[in-house]
Design a protein around this motif. Sequence first.
Motif, PDB file in Angstrom:
ATOM      1  N   SER A 146       0.836  -1.201   0.000  1.00 29.45           N
ATOM      2  CA  SER A 146       0.000   0.000   0.000  1.00 29.45           C
ATOM      3  C   SER A 146       0.876   1.259   0.000  1.00 29.45           C
ATOM      4  O   SER A 146       0.612   2.214  -0.737  1.00 29.45           O
ATOM      5  CB  SER A 146      -0.917  -0.043   1.232  1.00 29.45           C
ATOM      6  N   ASP A 147       1.935   1.250   0.822  1.00 29.10           N
ATOM      7  CA  ASP A 147       2.866   2.402   0.869  1.00 29.10           C
ATOM      8  C   ASP A 147       3.546   2.598  -0.480  1.00 29.10           C
ATOM      9  O   ASP A 147       3.669   3.722  -0.968  1.00 29.10           O
ATOM     10  CB  ASP A 147       3.950   2.163   1.934  1.00 29.10           C
ATOM     11  N   ALA A 148       4.004   1.477  -1.050  1.00 30.86           N
ATOM     12  CA  ALA A 148       4.725   1.551  -2.332  1.00 30.86           C
ATOM     13  C   ALA A 148       3.819   2.078  -3.439  1.00 30.86           C
ATOM     14  O   ALA A 148       4.245   2.904  -4.252  1.00 30.86           O
ATOM     15  CB  ALA A 148       5.281   0.180  -2.688  1.00 30.86           C
TER      16      ALA A 148
ATOM     17  N   ALA B  10       8.602  -0.364  -9.558  1.00 31.73           N
ATOM     18  CA  ALA B  10       8.169  -1.044  -8.327  1.00 31.73           C
ATOM     19  C   ALA B  10       9.291  -1.075  -7.286  1.00 31.73           C
ATOM     20  O   ALA B  10       9.056  -0.828  -6.097  1.00 31.73           O
ATOM     21  CB  ALA B  10       7.713  -2.467  -8.650  1.00 31.73           C
ATOM     22  N   ASN B  11      10.511  -1.336  -7.738  1.00 30.56           N
ATOM     23  CA  ASN B  11      11.652  -1.350  -6.816  1.00 30.56           C
ATOM     24  C   ASN B  11      11.884   0.017  -6.191  1.00 30.56           C
ATOM     25  O   ASN B  11      12.131   0.126  -4.996  1.00 30.56           O
ATOM     26  CB  ASN B  11      12.921  -1.768  -7.570  1.00 30.56           C
ATOM     27  N   PHE B  12      11.833   1.054  -7.026  1.00 33.94           N
ATOM     28  CA  PHE B  12      12.022   2.411  -6.511  1.00 33.94           C
ATOM     29  C   PHE B  12      10.897   2.790  -5.550  1.00 33.94           C
ATOM     30  O   PHE B  12      11.139   3.446  -4.534  1.00 33.94           O
ATOM     31  CB  PHE B  12      12.083   3.417  -7.663  1.00 33.94           C
ATOM     32  N   ALA B  13       9.675   2.388  -5.878  1.00 30.63           N
ATOM     33  CA  ALA B  13       8.539   2.718  -5.006  1.00 30.63           C
ATOM     34  C   ALA B  13       8.682   2.027  -3.653  1.00 30.63           C
ATOM     35  O   ALA B  13       8.271   2.558  -2.623  1.00 30.63           O
ATOM     36  CB  ALA B  13       7.236   2.305  -5.667  1.00 30.63           C
ATOM     37  N   ASN B  14       9.303   0.853  -3.656  1.00 30.95           N
ATOM     38  CA  ASN B  14       9.502   0.117  -2.407  1.00 30.95           C
ATOM     39  C   ASN B  14      10.690   0.654  -1.618  1.00 30.95           C
ATOM     40  O   ASN B  14      10.703   0.593  -0.396  1.00 30.95           O
ATOM     41  CB  ASN B  14       9.720  -1.375  -2.727  1.00 30.95           C
TER      42      ASN B  14
END
Lengths: 203, 184
Positions: A146-148, B10-14
């Motif tokens: 959700s955060d990502a 996705a990796n950067f967002a994580n």
Amino acid sequence: MITRIQSNNNKTLNFRALKPNSIHLGKGAQALLTKANNFSSVHQRLAIGASALLMQPIIDMYNKEVDKDTKKVSAIRSAAKAIIGTATGLVVRSSCMKLAELKYAQKDACGNIIKEAGQIKIDPDKVQKSFGKGFEALKLDDKALSDAIKRVPSIVGTIAALGVMIFTNFLLDAPLTNMTMEKIDEFMDKRLKAKESAGEQNG
Amino acid sequence: MANFAQKIVANFANDNAKFLFLSAAAGWFLASAAQTFGIVTSKKIDKDDKKFLIPQEIADGAANIGLYALFTAPLMGLTEKLIDNGKIAFKNIEKGTPEFDRLKGGARVIASIAGAIISSNILTPLVRNKLGTIAQRKALHQKIKVTEPNYDPYYQPLFQKNYGKAPLKMSSYMSFTRNHGLKI
């Protein structure tokens, strides 16, 4: 190494205990770190730009390697670069991030964008549709996912901003920095002349 | 390609800290290229100032990105290590919980911004001024070499200075003395 010693009243003094083994961060620090985890490149640019404006011209003014005039030019240029670089960086980044937020915004039945605490609510389905395979590979728990997902518009917006800045750096930053540099120089000369004339009148 | 882009985003967002670290480096590279271009093309900046400002700008860009990477990446790693081994702990938060990971992520973001401020606003200006001065001196030295007149026996009697560059001939020497009315 002696870490414990017997005192006169038969109590053991533990010297190791006097030395803190770890720092425990309280609620205030935890709140700041939670916020920081969602900082975007806009926050980062603002922090770096503001500190650059405060520090860099001072360092240039104290450069012992060059003459007085070069020191002045160098310090003025650092100030102009910090002002323009930060301003255009913030405008381009926040504009691109806003566009990305609009792209992934959650909409109601009438097609209006839903807002939560003044912020555009991100539609997880839209994000999953675009980047689902990437998130699948990470195998995140619900909270982390959700955060990502909430961070995706900021990431996409920043990457787009870097592309836009290839052009704005040349078309806006460079000429505006030179213009600002001249304005600061003119302003400083005017102030110096005003001081000198005031000094003459007093004398 | 599409999968690759999905994985990257996705990796950067994580890992927000890693993203901020890399995007700042990319931004500085672009900004430095633009600023150098601006100085080179500016007609209003004095030639002598350009001699200092162009090498200063290139040195600034190289030093900025280099020092940023050298200082910030270890600082982020150290922060993570201190949290992992418990030297930095969070009150009432258990290790390994999602809340713990979130706070650790926040600490790495703070470390990346602090590293950027220290490296780009303190270390880089100090290094770039030093490098810029060396480059300026070199440029000035080269300029002097280029503009230095070639050995001319009629007008330049400093034979020793050019010894080795052009052979001294008696005819040249005599011409020089006659031309200047010297009596030997």
